[in-house]
Enzyme design. Structure first.
Site, PDB file in Angstrom:
ATOM      1  N   GLU A 136       0.825  -1.212   0.000  1.00 41.05           N
ATOM      2  CA  GLU A 136       0.000   0.000   0.000  1.00 41.05           C
ATOM      3  C   GLU A 136       0.856   1.257   0.000  1.00 41.05           C
ATOM      4  OE1 GLU A 136      -4.136  -1.047   2.092  1.00 41.05           O
ATOM      5  OE2 GLU A 136      -3.156   0.645   3.031  1.00 41.05           O
ATOM      6  N   HIS A 176       8.485 -26.414   0.768  1.00 41.77           N
ATOM      7  CA  HIS A 176       7.838 -27.543   0.095  1.00 41.77           C
ATOM      8  C   HIS A 176       6.667 -27.071  -0.748  1.00 41.77           C
ATOM      9  CE1 HIS A 176      10.215 -30.504   2.366  1.00 41.77           C
ATOM     10  NE2 HIS A 176      10.274 -29.504   3.230  1.00 41.77           N
ATOM     11  N   LYS A 178     -13.259   1.623  -1.697  1.00 40.48           N
ATOM     12  CA  LYS A 178     -14.127   1.906  -0.542  1.00 40.48           C
ATOM     13  C   LYS A 178     -15.323   2.735  -0.998  1.00 40.48           C
ATOM     14  CE  LYS A 178     -11.254   2.085   3.696  1.00 40.48           C
ATOM     15  NZ  LYS A 178     -10.884   2.920   4.835  1.00 40.48           N
TER      16      LYS A 178
HETATM   17  O1  PA5 Z   1      -3.327   1.539   5.882  1.00 41.33           O
HETATM   18  C1  PA5 Z   1      -4.436   1.992   5.693  1.00 41.33           C
HETATM   19  O2  PA5 Z   1      -4.662   3.216   5.741  1.00 41.33           O
HETATM   20  C2  PA5 Z   1      -5.623   1.092   5.418  1.00 41.33           C
HETATM   21  O3  PA5 Z   1      -5.265  -0.228   5.236  1.00 41.33           O
HETATM   22  C3  PA5 Z   1      -6.600   1.166   6.578  1.00 41.33           C
HETATM   23  O4  PA5 Z   1      -5.966   0.751   7.756  1.00 41.33           O
HETATM   24  C4  PA5 Z   1      -7.840   0.284   6.331  1.00 41.33           C
HETATM   25  O5  PA5 Z   1      -8.424   0.614   5.109  1.00 41.33           O
HETATM   26  C5  PA5 Z   1      -8.846   0.481   7.453  1.00 41.33           C
HETATM   27  O6  PA5 Z   1      -9.186   1.821   7.585  1.00 41.33           O
HETATM   28  P1  PA5 Z   1      -9.859   2.388   8.895  1.00 41.33           P
HETATM   29  O7  PA5 Z   1      -8.891   2.250  10.008  1.00 41.33           O
HETATM   30  O8  PA5 Z   1     -10.158   3.810   8.579  1.00 41.33           O
HETATM   31  O9  PA5 Z   1     -11.078   1.573   9.143  1.00 41.33           O
END
Ligand code: PA5
Length: 462
Positions: free
Chosen positions: A294, A323, A436
């Site tokens: 990410e 394996h 989202k």
């Molecule tokens: O790293 C990030 O920003 C995302 O993976 C969020 O943690 C994830 O989408 C969850 O978001 P939130 O904490 O707003 O529910």
């Protein structure tokens, strides 16, 4: 301290075609790396830089409140149920799996020393969720709902189901079974928490989900199951101090960031395998996969050019995946760099009895499982080098709070440095937000009507 061995990425070991001239590269990038490290440390307190995660080890107030709350509720609950997804769950999962006794949830109360079991619901599969809720006694469960934005559909839908059940069982008092971790001011969960009177913890400003493991997001679940927060904090601080060193020859996060960057950009190896040789560290790979993917997978650089870059993380477990995946890593496309994580001293020594002396198995008898595991890590690493495949090895003295915290913090700094080398914004995630928003549209959230229409046209029939 944990350490990094980069020998098996060097051209002298794996050959010119696949290896790097490490000494030359470290010298060439010396000033650039020093500049990046200095700049991260200078910018870390500035609002809008998303670098507040670098200060989390020093946030005495949160650390105190987390410990205080955990000790207040200590004897009240048999279970902790964490609701969250992505960065709001992966750090807690990785650390509890690493630091609690193995098979924690099926140990007796006595074996858990009266501490609660812990469950993370980080998916919305109706079958698994129904399964969990059918055996969990909610009256004896503390629900920690975690969402920075306060509006993530997965987490909030889980919470709606759980809150409804809790209220039916406990009436108004249900609120004492809920603790919310969310933004200080904004978001739907913050609003609900204030209306309903929940105990809350804050996801600090300028800390993105995947960098939030050392805020209340990760620390609270750990404290609630009795994990020693102080050793974790000491691990972060010691690693932070070590990684403030601007000399690449002394900074393991900078070394691994540069190695990964050069392997990708110069040698076409843009797959990064994370392969701990410890089952307790298995979920560190999941956490790393999110952090790396990410943070570094972006379509624009900081100047707005289209770049579509980013190394792809792969999760693997030693020895299990020897394996399953090693055949591909040795003989398939040479497009990967493999991160071995090796543990020097396990908590237990497991002897292999010498019971089949008359068979070909007598080479195992009289040895320990510890020897076998590390022998397999070493032999796999050497075999990979024979095939000209680059590996780095990170060694942890032990799997404990101090060392695992160092490992995670080192990966965070490594990711931030890699992002600077790629010249991208490490801390945004427009690609996650896009999906989202489409989900909100599909589920009929107000304000998303137009996107819902476009989306339906684009989706076709599945
Ligand atoms: O790293 C990030 O920003 C995302 O993976 C969020 O943690 C994830 O989408 C969850 O978001 P939130 O904490 O707003 O529910």
């Amino acid at each position: 301290m944990i350490d990094l061995c980069c020998r098996n990425v060097d051209a002298s070991v794996i050959g010119q075609e696949n290896g790097l001239e490490l000494e030359t590269e470290f010298a060439a990038y010396k000033d650039i790396i020093a500049g990046i490290i200095a700049s991260l440390n200078q910018r870390k307190d500035k609002p809008g830089q998303w670098l507040q995660w670098m200060n989390l080890g020093y946030n005495e107030e949160t650390i105190w409140y987390v410990k205080e709350y955990a000790s207040m509720v200590k004897d009240r609950f048999e279970n902790i149920l964490v609701l969250g997804i992505g960065g709001s769950a992966l750090g807690g999962i990785a650390l509890t799996e690493a630091l609690l006794k193995p098979y924690w949830n099926i140990l007796s109360d006595e074996q858990r020393e009266g501490l609660p079991r812990i469950f993370f619901l980080d998916n919305i599969d109706p079958d698994t969720m129904t399964g969990l809720l059918s055996f969990l006694d909610l009256k004896k469960t503390l629900v920690n709902v975690i969402t920075k934005s306060g509006s993530t559909a997965e987490t909030m839908s889980q919470f709606m189901i759980v809150k409804d059940l809790l209220e039916k069982e406990l009436g108004d008092n249900y609120r004492y079974n809920v603790v919310a971790t969310t933004d200080k001011r904004t978001g739907i969960l913050r609003q609900i928490a204030e209306q309903e009177g929940y105990k809350t913890f804050v996801v600090p400003d300028d800390v993105g989900g995947r960098f939030s493991v050392f805020s209340a997001v990760g620390l609270l679940p750990l404290a609630l199951v009795g994990i020693d927060i102080d050793s974790i904090v000491n691990g972060i601080k010691d690693m932070d101090l070590a990684l403030k060193n601007t000399d690449i020859n002394e900074n393991i996060a900078a070394q691994n960031a540069l190695i990964h960057f050069l392997m990708d950009t110069k040698k076409g190896k843009n797959l990064s395998v994370m392969m701990p040789y410890s089952s307790r560290l298995k979920y560190v790979s999941d956490w790393y996969a999110q952090l790396w993917a990410e943070s570094l997978g972006k379509n624009k650089d900081i100047d707005g050019n289209n770049v579509n870059i980013g190394p792809t993380p792969i999760k693997a477990l030693g020895v299990t995946d020897q394996h399953s995946q090693i055949q591909l890593y040795n003989e398939g496309p040479n497009n990967k760099i493999i991160n071995f994580i090796r543990v020097k001293e396990f908590d237990n020594t497991l002897d292999i009895p010498n019971i089949f002396e008359y068979t070909g198995l007598n080479y195992l008898g009289g040895k320990t499982m510890n020897q076998l595991l590390n022998a397999e890590a070493d032999s796999t690493r050497v075999a990979l080098a024979d095939y000209g495949r680059p590996t780095v090895t990170i060694t942890l003295p032990k799997v404990d709070g101090y060392n695992v915290a160092q490992l995670l913090y080192m990966f965070e700094v490594q990711t931030a440095i890699a992002g600077e080398l790629y010249k991208i914004n490490t801390f945004n995630q427009p690609g996650v937000e896009q999906a989202k928003n489409y989900t909100y549209a599909l589920m009929g959230r107000a304000g998303y009507e137009d996107s819902a229409q476009t989306l339906k046209e684009k989706m076709g029939t599945v």
